[in-house]
Write an enzyme that holds these catalytic residues in place. Structure first.
Site, short mmCIF file in Angstrom:
data_model
loop_
_atom_site.label_atom_id
_atom_site.label_comp_id
_atom_site.label_asym_id
_atom_site.label_seq_id
_atom_site.Cartn_x
_atom_site.Cartn_y
_atom_site.Cartn_z
N ASP A 1 29.68 26.94 31.67
CA ASP A 1 28.22 26.92 31.51
C ASP A 1 27.83 26.35 30.14
O ASP A 1 28.34 26.77 29.10
CB ASP A 1 27.67 28.35 31.65
CG ASP A 1 26.15 28.36 31.75
OD1 ASP A 1 25.58 27.43 32.35
OD2 ASP A 1 25.54 29.31 31.23
N HIS A 2 26.93 25.36 30.17
CA HIS A 2 26.49 24.66 28.96
C HIS A 2 27.62 23.94 28.24
O HIS A 2 27.64 23.84 27.02
CB HIS A 2 25.71 25.60 28.02
CG HIS A 2 24.36 25.97 28.57
ND1 HIS A 2 24.20 26.82 29.63
CD2 HIS A 2 23.12 25.55 28.24
CE1 HIS A 2 22.92 26.93 29.92
NE2 HIS A 2 22.24 26.16 29.10
N HIS B 1 25.73 12.94 31.73
CA HIS B 1 24.46 13.42 32.30
C HIS B 1 24.72 14.84 32.79
O HIS B 1 25.88 15.25 32.90
CB HIS B 1 24.01 12.51 33.46
CG HIS B 1 24.98 12.52 34.59
ND1 HIS B 1 26.09 11.71 34.62
CD2 HIS B 1 25.05 13.26 35.71
CE1 HIS B 1 26.78 11.95 35.72
NE2 HIS B 1 26.17 12.89 36.40
N HIS C 1 28.69 15.99 32.54
CA HIS C 1 29.96 15.31 32.80
C HIS C 1 29.73 13.80 32.82
O HIS C 1 28.60 13.32 32.84
CB HIS C 1 30.61 15.78 34.11
CG HIS C 1 29.92 15.37 35.36
ND1 HIS C 1 30.47 15.50 36.61
CD2 HIS C 1 28.69 14.83 35.59
CE1 HIS C 1 29.65 15.07 37.53
NE2 HIS C 1 28.55 14.66 36.96
N GLU D 1 26.21 20.22 43.73
CA GLU D 1 25.87 19.48 42.52
C GLU D 1 24.40 19.07 42.51
O GLU D 1 23.75 19.08 41.46
CB GLU D 1 26.76 18.24 42.40
CG GLU D 1 26.64 17.56 41.04
CD GLU D 1 27.64 16.42 40.90
OE1 GLU D 1 28.68 16.63 40.27
OE2 GLU D 1 27.38 15.33 41.43
N HIS E 1 23.94 18.51 35.28
CA HIS E 1 23.57 19.07 36.58
C HIS E 1 23.37 20.57 36.44
O HIS E 1 24.02 21.21 35.61
CB HIS E 1 24.69 18.87 37.61
CG HIS E 1 24.94 17.44 37.97
ND1 HIS E 1 24.11 16.73 38.80
CD2 HIS E 1 25.93 16.60 37.60
CE1 HIS E 1 24.59 15.51 38.94
NE2 HIS E 1 25.68 15.39 38.22
N CYS F 1 26.46 7.72 37.60
CA CYS F 1 27.33 8.85 37.26
C CYS F 1 28.30 8.50 36.14
O CYS F 1 28.90 9.38 35.53
CB CYS F 1 28.13 9.31 38.48
SG CYS F 1 27.08 9.99 39.76
#
Ligand code: NI
Length: 139
Positions: free
Chosen positions: A79-80, A39, A14, A126, A41, A33
């Site tokens: 996811d991904h 980047h 994100h 996170e 998580h 961020c």
């Protein structure tokens, strides 16, 4: 009242930023961020359902049913993925951990709530240090 929890994992990228601000202003407000190319998580998520034991099955809710529901409605969608761009239920939402938890709650609430049980909390972690728990509008 009993509380049952199932843990989930997803990996996503994100960028936390305000599109109305310049990259420099975003850097001041959101630090690293706001990195323009994003980047990632490895998120952890706890979904907790509150309710009474259904005497026929001995559970508040079958955890396999909960797993399949959350995978279908949330995990498979995030996811991904890039949370700013790829996720239908995050469109136009700044993907802070707070907003992710609320958006996931809204995806799940109506599908989990049933006679004798209700969605109690969505907890999104996170990083090791940072997590957010949402318990709905009135809690
Ligand atoms: Ni981040």
């Amino acid at each position: 009242m009993l509380y049952i929890t199932r843990k989930f994992h997803f990996s996503a990228s994100h960028r936390v930023y305000n599109p109305a601000l310049s990259d420099e202003e975003n850097l001041k407000k959101y630090g690293k961020c706001s990195n323009p190319n994003g980047h990632g998580h490895n998120y952890e998520m706890d979904i907790t359902v509150a309710g009474e034991v259904d005497p026929e099955i001995g559970y508040v809710m079958d955890l396999t049913e909960l797993k399949l529901l959350v995978e279908k409605e949330v995990i498979n969608k995030v996811d991904h993925k890039n949370l700013n761009m790829d996720v239908d239920f995050m469109k136009g939402v700044l993907p802070s951990t707070e907003n992710i938890a609320v958006a996931i709650w809204e995806q799940l609430e109506n599908k989990i709530n049933a006679p004798g049980r209700r969605l109690f909390s969505v907890k999104v972690r996170e990083t090791i240090n940072n997590s957010v728990e949402y318990k709905g509008k009135n809690s």
